[in-house]
Design an enzyme around this catalytic site. Sequence first.
Site, PDB file in Angstrom:
ATOM      1  N   GLY A  54     -28.510 -93.829  37.016  1.00 19.06           N
ATOM      2  CA  GLY A  54     -27.692 -93.689  37.933  1.00 19.06           C
ATOM      3  C   GLY A  54     -27.956 -92.659  38.952  1.00 19.06           C
ATOM      4  O   GLY A  54     -27.616 -92.890  40.329  1.00 19.06           O
ATOM      5  N   GLU A  70     -21.591 -96.818  36.363  1.00 22.92           N
ATOM      6  CA  GLU A  70     -21.074 -96.487  35.086  1.00 22.92           C
ATOM      7  C   GLU A  70     -22.159 -96.055  34.257  1.00 22.92           C
ATOM      8  O   GLU A  70     -22.891 -96.744  33.653  1.00 22.92           O
ATOM      9  CB  GLU A  70     -20.418 -97.949  34.632  1.00 22.92           C
ATOM     10  CG  GLU A  70     -19.507 -98.471  35.311  1.00 22.92           C
ATOM     11  CD  GLU A  70     -18.015 -98.027  35.273  1.00 22.92           C
ATOM     12  OE1 GLU A  70     -17.757 -97.177  34.415  1.00 22.92           O
ATOM     13  OE2 GLU A  70     -17.116 -98.226  35.930  1.00 22.92           O
TER      14      GLU A  70
HETATM   15  P1  NAD Z   1     -31.041 -97.260  31.033  1.00 20.51           P
HETATM   16  O1  NAD Z   1     -30.555 -96.775  32.077  1.00 20.51           O
HETATM   17  O2  NAD Z   1     -32.314 -97.351  30.200  1.00 20.51           O
HETATM   18  O3  NAD Z   1     -31.179 -98.903  31.733  1.00 20.51           O
HETATM   19  C1  NAD Z   1     -29.944 -99.698  32.196  1.00 20.51           C
HETATM   20  C2  NAD Z   1     -30.217-100.686  33.223  1.00 20.51           C
HETATM   21  O4  NAD Z   1     -30.748 -99.922  34.444  1.00 20.51           O
HETATM   22  C3  NAD Z   1     -31.321-101.425  33.057  1.00 20.51           C
HETATM   23  O5  NAD Z   1     -31.289-102.843  33.384  1.00 20.51           O
HETATM   24  C4  NAD Z   1     -32.729-100.917  33.432  1.00 20.51           C
HETATM   25  O6  NAD Z   1     -33.774-101.515  33.563  1.00 20.51           O
HETATM   26  C5  NAD Z   1     -31.984-100.349  34.852  1.00 20.51           C
HETATM   27  N1  NAD Z   1     -32.867 -99.165  35.603  1.00 20.51           N
HETATM   28  C6  NAD Z   1     -33.414 -98.112  34.929  1.00 20.51           C
HETATM   29  N2  NAD Z   1     -33.874 -97.263  35.726  1.00 20.51           N
HETATM   30  C7  NAD Z   1     -33.494 -97.895  36.998  1.00 20.51           C
HETATM   31  C8  NAD Z   1     -33.631 -97.489  38.342  1.00 20.51           C
HETATM   32  N3  NAD Z   1     -34.386 -96.451  38.644  1.00 20.51           N
HETATM   33  N4  NAD Z   1     -33.183 -98.075  39.327  1.00 20.51           N
HETATM   34  C9  NAD Z   1     -32.611 -99.381  38.783  1.00 20.51           C
HETATM   35  N5  NAD Z   1     -32.408 -99.697  37.663  1.00 20.51           N
HETATM   36  C10 NAD Z   1     -32.866 -98.822  36.744  1.00 20.51           C
HETATM   37  O7  NAD Z   1     -29.754 -97.596  29.817  1.00 20.51           O
HETATM   38  P2  NAD Z   1     -30.058 -98.522  28.417  1.00 20.51           P
HETATM   39  O8  NAD Z   1     -30.856 -97.617  27.436  1.00 20.51           O
HETATM   40  O9  NAD Z   1     -29.947 -99.774  28.544  1.00 20.51           O
HETATM   41  O10 NAD Z   1     -28.190 -98.105  28.136  1.00 20.51           O
HETATM   42  C11 NAD Z   1     -27.757 -97.016  27.444  1.00 20.51           C
HETATM   43  C12 NAD Z   1     -26.991 -96.346  28.483  1.00 20.51           C
HETATM   44  O11 NAD Z   1     -26.310 -96.880  29.262  1.00 20.51           O
HETATM   45  C13 NAD Z   1     -26.319 -95.150  27.866  1.00 20.51           C
HETATM   46  O12 NAD Z   1     -26.742 -93.745  28.543  1.00 20.51           O
HETATM   47  C14 NAD Z   1     -24.866 -95.486  28.005  1.00 20.51           C
HETATM   48  O13 NAD Z   1     -23.782 -94.364  27.771  1.00 20.51           O
HETATM   49  C15 NAD Z   1     -24.844 -96.244  29.290  1.00 20.51           C
HETATM   50  N6  NAD Z   1     -23.834 -96.985  29.118  1.00 20.51           N
HETATM   51  C16 NAD Z   1     -22.519 -96.775  30.116  1.00 20.51           C
HETATM   52  C17 NAD Z   1     -21.557 -97.769  30.261  1.00 20.51           C
HETATM   53  C18 NAD Z   1     -20.289 -97.316  31.201  1.00 20.51           C
HETATM   54  O14 NAD Z   1     -19.610 -98.167  31.225  1.00 20.51           O
HETATM   55  N7  NAD Z   1     -20.219 -96.124  31.405  1.00 20.51           N
HETATM   56  C19 NAD Z   1     -21.562 -98.876  29.472  1.00 20.51           C
HETATM   57  C20 NAD Z   1     -22.536 -99.090  28.837  1.00 20.51           C
HETATM   58  C21 NAD Z   1     -23.871 -98.295  28.734  1.00 20.51           C
END
Ligand code: NAD
EC number: 1.2.1.3
Length: 496
Positions: free
Chosen positions: A237, A254
């Site tokens: 994020g 999120e």
């Molecule tokens: P992640 O951050 O590794 O990946 C999430 C998504 O983001 C993937 O599709 C990934 O390819 C993409 N991504 C990664 N870096 C990016 C960038 N620099 N620019 C654009 N896209 C990018 O997360 P994960 O391991 O898949 O999921 C777990 C995390 O997600 C935990 O931290 C969890 O708390 C969070 N999460 C939050 C919510 C919420 O509603 N707050 C819901 C579900 C999961």
Amino acid sequence: MSIRMDVDFVLGQLGCTVSSGDLPVHTPIDGSQIGSVKTASPAEIDAALNRALNAFLAWRTLPAPRRGELVRRFGNALRDHKADLARLVTIECGKPISEGEGEVQEMIDICDFAVGLSRQLHGLTIASERPGHRMMEQWHSLGPTLIISAFNFPVAVWAWNAALALVCGNSIVWKPSEKTPLTALAVQALLDKVLADFEDAPDGLSQVIIGARDTGAALVADSRIKLISATGSTEMGRAAGQAAAARFARTILELGGNNAAIVSNKADLDLALRGVLFSAVGTSGQRCTSLRRLFVHDAVYDDFAAKLKAAAASIPVGDPLDTAHLAGPLIDENAFERMQSALAEANEMGARIYGGERLDRPGVYARPAIVEMESHAGPALRETFAPILYLFRYSELNDAIALQNSVGAGLSSSIFSLDMRECEMFLSASGSDCGIANVNIGTSGAEIGGAFGGEKETGGGRESGSDAWKGYMRRATNTINYSNALPLAQGVRFDV
Ligand code: NAD
């Protein structure tokens, strides 16, 4: 039947043909490869974004209730295919089958919500200070909406965004997690079938783009995307939010949580135990709302901690397709390594650790860990996406609330207490600083009717129910003069 054959069968039921490609897909159930998919090339992404832009220009002119009709039909398609899609969710991300079914139910629920919403996208009329004038606001469609989703809710989070974005008049582009592309392709195939019978739907209204973080970053940077709704880690994020801000794109972020609950000496302790357990070990601690920190009042700490340790040790962990198991695998080896390194850090700080061992079987299965901490520090201050629950004693409620609020994330929180003053204090402006604050239920398991999201490093976005739809639209304030004079606001004179 092997898992791979199971996947092929389910994909067939969902009408999804997947051409094999450069991205292998594994199931966490036993770590085996269940297929492969093709990642999108830059040229394919470019073409997809042009289609999304053209689709938006047509879709926004369709009356919103008609857009709702599309979402209604899609909700029905999900009803017809709930069991198949839930099975695929469980196979691809490893959550117990009952949670997989719950995830698809959540998609159906948000479709129902969005259909009603399609007749309620209303603004205000506002009293004007000028005679013969009327003021109002309107909500207009915003533009192509990018949905970036995480592995742990591979389809529900997309649906929260997609159902609202579609009734709001936006086209959608989905960049699913690279760990769960099959569920995304299957959902898109279901939607494609509905779209094929819906004569008003423009080509390119909903598209999936497969790729990893670079693909996500390229999409975030593209000016054809007007809204970025990104779900994932705080690290993701931070990168996506900054890139979007550089071009003033709208975002709904999120992100990660480090959720806490308080068990008061005035709680129903049996109920608290069940609530704490589900939130801490459900989805093997891989929910954004998973309970990670627990503050227990000194007077009940010893008794409650003993019961919690015993209950956590007896949670059946195993194959998530078998309904006897309440916890399934972690997503991959990295997740287990991060869990072990957090436990090692706690150990060095003198914490007492119960559970956390790996099961001797294919896949990455770990027993939930309960960690009794002397101080609120170290790994307890950050999110580790695994079943670890840190326990702390407290004697003053205000101190527990202050510690709860002292971490970076601000997603979910709860208090277990039957004392009205304690509960109201927790919910007040000087209580929990999270986007979600519950009483006598755990931190996880939100319904779609409320706005979902968190504060601080959780990103501040809101999705799903309440008035979260406003994040998918742009607001126009209109002043209409129906008099033959031209008075200026604030009494300003400009006589010519
Ligand atoms: P992640 O951050 O590794 O990946 C999430 C998504 O983001 C993937 O599709 C990934 O390819 C993409 N991504 C990664 N870096 C990016 C960038 N620099 N620019 C654009 N896209 C990018 O997360 P994960 O391991 O898949 O999921 C777990 C995390 O997600 C935990 O931290 C969890 O708390 C969070 N999460 C939050 C919510 C919420 O509603 N707050 C819901 C579900 C999961």
